[in-house]
Motif scaffolding. Structure first.
Motif, short mmCIF file in Angstrom:
data_model
loop_
_atom_site.label_atom_id
_atom_site.label_comp_id
_atom_site.label_asym_id
_atom_site.label_seq_id
_atom_site.Cartn_x
_atom_site.Cartn_y
_atom_site.Cartn_z
N SER A 61 0.84 -1.20 0.00
CA SER A 61 0.00 0.00 0.00
C SER A 61 0.88 1.25 0.00
N GLN A 62 0.27 2.38 -0.35
CA GLN A 62 0.96 3.67 -0.28
C GLN A 62 1.41 3.95 1.15
N GLU A 63 0.58 3.60 2.12
CA GLU A 63 0.92 3.86 3.52
C GLU A 63 2.18 3.12 3.93
N GLU A 64 2.28 1.83 3.57
CA GLU A 64 3.47 1.05 3.91
C GLU A 64 4.68 1.59 3.15
N ALA A 65 4.49 1.99 1.91
CA ALA A 65 5.59 2.56 1.12
C ALA A 65 6.09 3.87 1.74
N ASP A 66 5.17 4.68 2.25
CA ASP A 66 5.56 5.93 2.92
C ASP A 66 6.39 5.62 4.16
N ARG A 67 5.98 4.61 4.93
CA ARG A 67 6.72 4.22 6.13
C ARG A 67 8.13 3.76 5.76
N ARG A 68 8.21 2.85 4.77
CA ARG A 68 9.51 2.35 4.35
C ARG A 68 10.35 3.44 3.70
N GLY A 69 9.69 4.30 2.95
CA GLY A 69 10.40 5.37 2.26
C GLY A 69 11.19 6.27 3.21
N LYS A 70 10.62 6.54 4.38
CA LYS A 70 11.32 7.36 5.37
C LYS A 70 12.61 6.67 5.83
N ILE A 71 12.55 5.37 5.99
CA ILE A 71 13.74 4.60 6.38
C ILE A 71 14.76 4.61 5.25
N TYR A 72 14.30 4.35 4.03
CA TYR A 72 15.20 4.30 2.88
C TYR A 72 15.87 5.65 2.63
N ASP A 73 15.12 6.74 2.81
CA ASP A 73 15.68 8.07 2.59
C ASP A 73 16.84 8.35 3.53
N ARG A 74 16.75 7.84 4.76
CA ARG A 74 17.87 8.01 5.70
C ARG A 74 19.10 7.22 5.24
N ARG A 75 18.88 6.15 4.49
CA ARG A 75 19.99 5.33 3.96
C ARG A 75 20.47 5.83 2.59
N ASN A 76 19.80 6.83 2.05
CA ASN A 76 20.09 7.34 0.70
C ASN A 76 19.95 6.25 -0.36
N SER A 77 18.97 5.38 -0.19
CA SER A 77 18.76 4.29 -1.13
C SER A 77 17.30 3.89 -1.10
N SER A 78 16.66 3.91 -2.26
CA SER A 78 15.26 3.53 -2.34
C SER A 78 14.96 2.90 -3.68
N TYR A 79 14.18 1.83 -3.65
CA TYR A 79 13.76 1.16 -4.88
C TYR A 79 12.24 1.11 -4.96
N ILE A 80 11.58 2.14 -4.43
CA ILE A 80 10.12 2.22 -4.42
C ILE A 80 9.64 2.84 -5.73
N PHE A 81 8.61 2.21 -6.31
CA PHE A 81 8.08 2.64 -7.60
C PHE A 81 6.56 2.61 -7.52
N ASN A 82 5.90 3.74 -7.73
CA ASN A 82 4.44 3.80 -7.68
C ASN A 82 3.84 3.11 -8.90
N LEU A 83 2.93 2.17 -8.64
CA LEU A 83 2.20 1.50 -9.71
C LEU A 83 0.93 2.28 -10.07
N ASN A 84 0.22 2.69 -9.04
CA ASN A 84 -1.02 3.45 -9.21
C ASN A 84 -1.28 4.19 -7.89
N ASN A 85 -2.48 4.74 -7.71
CA ASN A 85 -2.77 5.52 -6.51
C ASN A 85 -2.81 4.69 -5.23
N GLN A 86 -3.04 3.39 -5.35
CA GLN A 86 -3.15 2.54 -4.16
C GLN A 86 -1.94 1.62 -3.94
#
Length: 134
Positions: free
Chosen positions: A29-54
């Motif tokens: 979900s977008q919510e879980e991606a937002d949570r993980r994204g904050k962690i990844y941003d601190r590591r300067n590494s992210s492989y998150i890719f939006n598929l659609n709005n959900q």
């Protein structure tokens, strides 16, 4: 315009608009991606890719080699979201002919999102400073 990560390279030449590989990862979900994204941003590494709005793909643990393609404002390939048997999937396609051994780059399009990752801003600032010094 060199990327900032590992990079991914083609073994054989690829023609314009040719399918290269699917970008794979764990769907969430977008919510879980937002949570993980904050962690990844601190590591300067992210492989998150939006598929659609959900739904979002996270290639950090379950992705394939396409996750290592770096960002460029002048890319040689592009990502295209496709609907395959009712599921959204991401295909990586060549934007022009890519020679054997060339590194693949695509535009991450962070500018189109509300929050640009800090690592992307730092990379952009470093490139800007480098151009000013040249």
């Amino acid at each position: 315009e060199p990327g900032g990560g590992w990079g991914v390279f083609v073994r054989d030449a690829v023609e314009k608009n040719e399918f290269i590989q699917e970008y794979t990862g764990e769907q969430m979900s977008q919510e879980e991606a937002d949570r993980r994204g904050k962690i990844y941003d601190r590591r300067n590494s992210s492989y998150i890719f939006n598929l659609n709005n959900q739904t979002v793909l996270d290639a950090m643990r379950k992705g394939n080699k396409t996750r290592f393609a770096n960002h460029s404002n002048t890319p040689n390939c592009f990502a295209k979201i496709l609907l395959v048997r009712g599921d959204h999937r991401i295909g990586i396609f060549s934007k022009r002919r890519v020679e054997a051994g060339d590194e693949l780059f695509y535009d991450y399009h962070h500018e189109q999102h509300d929050v640009v990752p800090e690592w992307h801003e730092n990379l952009r600032a470093a490139k800007s400073a480098k151009r000013k010094m040249a």
